[in-house]
Scaffold this active site. Structure first.
Site, PDB file in Angstrom:
ATOM      1  N   GLY A  53      31.549  16.979 -99.531  1.00 33.14           N
ATOM      2  CA  GLY A  53      30.672  16.135 -98.734  1.00 33.14           C
ATOM      3  C   GLY A  53      30.867  14.646 -98.864  1.00 33.14           C
ATOM      4  CD1 TRP A  55      36.070  11.702 -96.799  1.00 31.58           C
ATOM      5  CD2 TRP A  55      36.784  12.105 -94.734  1.00 31.58           C
ATOM      6  NE1 TRP A  55      37.385  11.346 -96.747  1.00 31.58           N
ATOM      7  CE2 TRP A  55      37.862  11.577 -95.506  1.00 31.58           C
ATOM      8  CE3 TRP A  55      37.015  12.434 -93.412  1.00 31.58           C
ATOM      9  CZ2 TRP A  55      39.132  11.373 -94.970  1.00 31.58           C
ATOM     10  CZ3 TRP A  55      38.282  12.235 -92.872  1.00 31.58           C
ATOM     11  CH2 TRP A  55      39.326  11.712 -93.639  1.00 31.58           C
ATOM     12  CG  ASP A  78      33.537  23.581 -96.255  1.00 29.70           C
ATOM     13  OD1 ASP A  78      34.405  22.684 -96.253  1.00 29.70           O
ATOM     14  OD2 ASP A  78      33.631  24.609 -96.950  1.00 29.70           O
ATOM     15  CG  ASP A  94      36.438  30.573 -89.791  1.00 31.33           C
ATOM     16  OD1 ASP A  94      37.182  29.596 -89.612  1.00 31.33           O
ATOM     17  OD2 ASP A  94      36.877  31.715 -90.053  1.00 31.33           O
ATOM     18  CG  ASP A 119      39.721  14.620 -96.705  1.00 31.94           C
ATOM     19  OD1 ASP A 119      40.921  14.319 -96.514  1.00 31.94           O
ATOM     20  OD2 ASP A 119      39.149  14.465 -97.795  1.00 31.94           O
ATOM     21  CE  LYS A 159      43.455  15.479 -97.435  1.00 29.50           C
ATOM     22  NZ  LYS A 159      42.969  16.062 -98.720  1.00 29.50           N
TER      23      LYS A 159
END
Length: 291
Positions: A53, A55, A78, A94, A119, A159
């Site tokens: 958490g 970000w 998440d 998901d 990320d 990312k």
């Protein structure tokens, strides 16, 4: 973020604990935003693969600090249960499922997001080719769901591992965004292949129908070639966070107290559902299997 780390001299790890961030990755988003101002005039944000958490903490602080009653909405997604964050709606879901996209849009009352960030990363196997491959699929999964929840003109940040086939991922991203660049915050280690793809102005191809499987698999014979014949692309590489006084690859001395001793800081956030919790419960109840 627990008390101990393999390298207690990791300056960004220690700064995150002292500043109250759940992970050192908070500084990556901070440095990217300082350079590119991606949070300006943003009202609806989705943080994919958000746990633990950090970000989401940055998003909440930057977008809601001046006015906690603002209409800005932040949704964190998440598979893991995440500890609550002020001003953030947490969804356990998901990102490869259409139901998750529908739930996100419902949280925005039918509107679409201005910004989607991700990320997330797989558990690193230290086999670079495999890790790069899995990370590429994670980026494409994030892009898949973004085509369902991101408004035209929106921004996407994720990312990425800069491997030998990363240009294929760039090529696919360029089909949906007019501006794509690879950025690397200074808090990322120079020795790491980790970087971020920053994509601006979401503009899907004409007559494109978003689905959760439209962009997979990542190979030259995939359906995305019907959108463009280019399978490789070269994008600008930009470093950010130049004003930071710290170098992520350097070791700094640990700060000591008045008596010359190192006092570890407590965890910023205790584990919500650690993997060992089930084991401890079974042990207390004498339910462990006997081999």
């Amino acid at each position: 973020m627990g008390k101990r780390s393999k390298d207690k001299r990791d300056i960004y790890y220690r700064l995150a604990k002292s500043d109250g961030w759940r992970a050192r990755s908070a500084y990556k988003l901070i440095q990217i935003d300082e350079k590119f101002k991606i949070l300006d005039e943003v009202r609806r944000v989705v943080d994919l693969c958000a746990a633990p958490g950090s970000w989401s903490q940055v998003l909440s602080k930057r977008l809601r600090a001046d006015d906690p009653n603002t209409d800005t909405k932040i949704v964190a997604v998440d598979l893991m249960i995440m500890a609550p964050i002020d001003g953030v709606t947490c969804i356990c879901g998901d990102i490869t499922k259409g139901e998750t996209a529908k739930e996100i849009v419902n949280q925005f009352d039918g509107s679409l997001a201005d910004l989607v960030v991700c990320d997330g990363a797989p558990d690193v196997s230290h086999k670079s080719d495999f890790d790069e491959y899995v990370q590429s699929y994670l980026v494409l999964s994030a892009l898949n769901i973004s085509t369902l929840i991101l408004k035209p003109g929106g921004t996407f940040l994720a990312k990425i591992f800069r491997g030998k086939d990363v240009n294929r991922v760039y090529a696919k991203l360029k089909q949906f965004f007019t501006e794509v660049m690879c950025v690397k915050p200074k808090c990322c280690r120079n020795s790491s292949i980790e970087a971020y793809v920053l994509c601006k102005n979401y503009s899907p191809p004409a007559n494109y129908e978003p689905t959760m499987q439209a962009l997979l698999p990542l190979k030259e014979t995939s359906d995305f070639l019907t959108l463009s014949q280019s399978t490789n692309a070269i994008v600008p590489f930009i470093c950010c966070g130049e004003e930071s006084p710290y170098d992520a690859d350097m070791c700094y001395p640990v700060e000591l107290d008045a008596e010359g001793k190192h006092v570890p800081l407590p965890p910023v956030q205790e584990p919500i559902s650690p993997p060992y919790a089930k084991y401890l419960m079974m042990k207390r109840n004498n339910e462990l299997p006997k081999y």
